[in-house]
Design a protein around this motif. Structure first.
Motif, PDB file in Angstrom:
ATOM      1  N   VAL A  51       0.838  -1.202   0.000  1.00 16.86           N
ATOM      2  CA  VAL A  51       0.000   0.000   0.000  1.00 16.86           C
ATOM      3  C   VAL A  51       0.870   1.248   0.000  1.00 16.86           C
ATOM      4  N   THR A  52       1.925   1.243   0.820  1.00 17.76           N
ATOM      5  CA  THR A  52       2.848   2.392   0.847  1.00 17.76           C
ATOM      6  C   THR A  52       3.513   2.586  -0.512  1.00 17.76           C
ATOM      7  N   CYS A  53       3.901   1.490  -1.148  1.00 13.77           N
ATOM      8  CA  CYS A  53       4.545   1.573  -2.464  1.00 13.77           C
ATOM      9  C   CYS A  53       3.592   2.178  -3.500  1.00 13.77           C
ATOM     10  N   LEU A  54       2.334   1.773  -3.454  1.00 17.53           N
ATOM     11  CA  LEU A  54       1.353   2.319  -4.400  1.00 17.53           C
ATOM     12  C   LEU A  54       1.106   3.799  -4.141  1.00 17.53           C
ATOM     13  N   LYS A  55       1.144   4.220  -2.883  1.00 19.07           N
ATOM     14  CA  LYS A  55       0.986   5.643  -2.580  1.00 19.07           C
ATOM     15  C   LYS A  55       2.160   6.453  -3.129  1.00 19.07           C
ATOM     16  N   ILE A  56       3.362   5.896  -3.006  1.00 20.09           N
ATOM     17  CA  ILE A  56       4.532   6.585  -3.565  1.00 20.09           C
ATOM     18  C   ILE A  56       4.407   6.697  -5.085  1.00 20.09           C
TER      19      ILE A  56
END
Length: 588
Positions: A310-315
């Motif tokens: 999820v963090t990677c997709l936000k980045i």
């Protein structure tokens, strides 16, 4: 005076080179014509000797103004009262600025003065881009946009695979993506040919970024709310349907941007009649594409190894949001530093046509009509065999780096380090090929360079197929020969990818560049769909030999088709590539 203009115009326009009159260019020269023998009159002017020997193309003859006062008293054979007109030529040689006229003893005897460049000046001009600053700005835009796009192309299947272990969700998204390209590419290409370049570029970037954000939001929602669901439950969820629709639109917008920049913009900035400069520009774009593909996957893979998906997709979403204003600014910069070359009109903007194409309620009939129209235009192109060869190369899904080859190697118990080294070597060969292709074009011309690339690839893949059918790739040495042959064949594949693109760029009118480019992408997507269907039917690894035979046959067929096209040229083909060394040698 009107009768005299009417007498001169047919004599000039009836020459074999009259079909080359395509573009109205800058500069105004006065060309004094010597009359032929009195028995032949003005109609005997030897205009047909002019173009092949002086390499002057795309000349528009204007006989609307005739200087009645100018006469040639030193030719007593002329009938009394007959004046030789001054013919105003507005033209450009290899898109250069006008240069002084010089007397040449070697020029045809039917002319007194000819504008001509020396051989060295022609080579220098052919290697010099028309708008070098605009090209550098194009490279920056292509690099930044492609980097974000390739990062997302790796991000969505990776996170979807983490979400669900079955390959069916990824396969469904990929299938509908290819289907959308097949159906939508012709209509988008036609739309781009009727819209101004910069507004269309801005709109496509907005659509692509918007659909990427929607896709990222759906995957984030699924990662947070879905756990241990069955495959059927996943593919029937509203969020997955939204992901499929957004992914299809995103891919279509991305390909439209690629076609616009690779088939239209780069030709304007490098120069239509500057083959070496255009070959170098195409090679740079291919290098940037390969670099972005490698860097994008590596960056997101590194993020996944350190952070939650999820963090990677936000980045990734943050990068997408930031990319839009940067890409819009770069698009404006490209046009500004190239003296507004992108503002030049290809076809008159027809609001009724654009409104009809954008009507969502008629998307199906519009798509069918666009496909039919695009196919009719596509098959009439002089460079059709070169484009068809590119389509044939898309049938090679077995003997190429990809999912099928990876599955074969893993099934055979090949070490993962060898599989990784093979993929890396294929990428390196593709990068090297971009340097080789521009050098080949400079040395032997684009036609021979294209034939060399296809023959080289077909030969190496034939060796790989022979080694495979020998049944010994389970041993180390035959396996390495098998993989090395496939990796080296990428030299020919990527070389032709660069050269074939330039051949189509040269042969397709600017007013149809996006339509023909979109149609080529559409047919190539259909070829990939057919081969993926064959792979689904022959899904057992023991059937790989059948897929390998189809792959080699498609590449060999592309090489045969292209070489046959070169050895049996039409008059229009000779005129189109009249400065290519192949047809110059044949003419001598």
């Amino acid at each position: 005076m009107g009768m005299l203009a009417a007498a001169v115009a047919p004599a000039l326009l009836a020459s074999p080179q009259a079909s080359l009159v395509r573009r109205r260019l800058s500069g105004a020269w006065t060309l004094r014509l010597k009359p032929a023998a009195a028995s032949h009159g003005v109609a005997a002017l030897r205009v047909h000797n002019f173009l092949p020997k002086c390499y002057i193309t795309n000349v528009e003859v204007d006989v609307s103004t005739v200087n009645k006062e100018e006469t040639f008293d030193d030719h007593p054979s002329l009938a009394p009262g007959r004046n030789i007109p001054l013919v105003n030529l507005r033209g450009d040689i290899l898109d250069s600025s006008p240069f002084p006229l010089h007397d040449r003893a070697s020029c045809p005897s039917g002319f007194e003065e000819l504008p001509v460049l020396s051989e060295g000046e022609q080579h220098t001009l052919a290697s010099t881009p028309a708008h070098p600053a605009g090209l550098y700005a194009l490279y920056a835009s292509y690099l930044f946009g492609n980097l974000v796009e390739q990062l997302w192309n790796f991000a969505w299947p990776a996170t979807l695979a983490i979400l669900h272990p079955n390959l069916l969700p990824v396969a469904i998204v990929g299938f509908f993506t290819k289907l959308s390209v097949f159906v939508g590419a012709p209509i988008v290409g036609k739309l781009m040919d009727h819209f101004p370049r910069i507004p269309m570029y801005t709109a496509l970037n907005a659509v692509q970024v918007g659909t990427q954000l929607i896709s990222a939001a759906t995957v984030i929602y699924a990662l947070r709310n879905l756990s241990h669901a069955s495959t059927t439950a996943v593919v029937l969820r509203p969020w997955f349907i939204a992901l499929v629709a957004a992914g299809a639109i995103e891919r279509l917008a991305g390909l439209a941007l690629g076609v616009s920049m690779e088939r239209d913009w780069v030709v304007l900035l490098a120069g239509t009649n500057r083959p070496v400069a255009l070959a170098q520009a195409n090679a740079v774009l291919n290098r940037l594409d390969l670099v972005c593909e490698t860097v994008g996957a590596s960056v997101f893979g590194l993020l996944l190894s350190k952070y939650h998906p999820v963090t990677c997709l936000k980045i990734a979403s943050g990068l997408m949001i930031c990319s839009f204003p940067v890409l819009v600014m770069l698009g404006q910069l490209i046009n500004r530093v190239s003296c507004h070359a992108l503002d030049s009109s290809r076809t008159a903007t027809d609001e009724s046509i654009c409104a009809d194409l954008l009507d969502v309620r008629r998307i199906v009939p519009n798509s069918l009509r666009a496909i039919k129209h695009g196919w009719n235009e596509y098959k009439q192109q002089t460079v059709l065999p070169a484009s068809a060869a590119t389509v044939f190369l898309n049938f090679n899904v077995a003997l190429a780096p990809g999912a099928i080859m990876t599955a074969l190697l893993m099934h055979r118990g090949t070490s993962p380090s060898i599989v990784g080294a093979f993929s890396g070597l294929c990428s390196i060969m593709g990068l090297v090929a971009t340097f080789i292709s521009s050098s080949l074009v400079k040395r032997v011309g684009i036609l021979k360079a294209g034939a060399a690339g296809l023959i080289f690839q077909a030969s190496l893949l034939s060796i790989a197929l022979t080694v495979y059918w020998a049944g010994s790739i389970s041993q180390t040495t035959p396996l390495l020969i098998f993989l090395a042959s496939i990796a080296l064949s990428r030299l020919g594949h990527m070389s032709y990818d660069v050269v074939g693109t330039q051949i189509v760029q040269t042969g397709v009118p600017a007013s149809k560049a996006n339509l023909i480019g979109g149609m080529e992408v559409s047919i190539a997507s259909l070829a990939e769909l057919v081969m993926l269907a064959m792979a689904i039917i022959a899904n057992d690894v023991s059937h790989f030999g059948f897929l390998a035979i189809l792959s080699v046959s498609s590449v060999a067929g592309a090489a045969w088709m292209f070489c046959r096209w070169l050895t049996n040229p039409t008059d229009e083909q000779r005129e189109l590539f009249m400065v290519d060394p192949l047809y110059q040698v044949q003419a001598i």
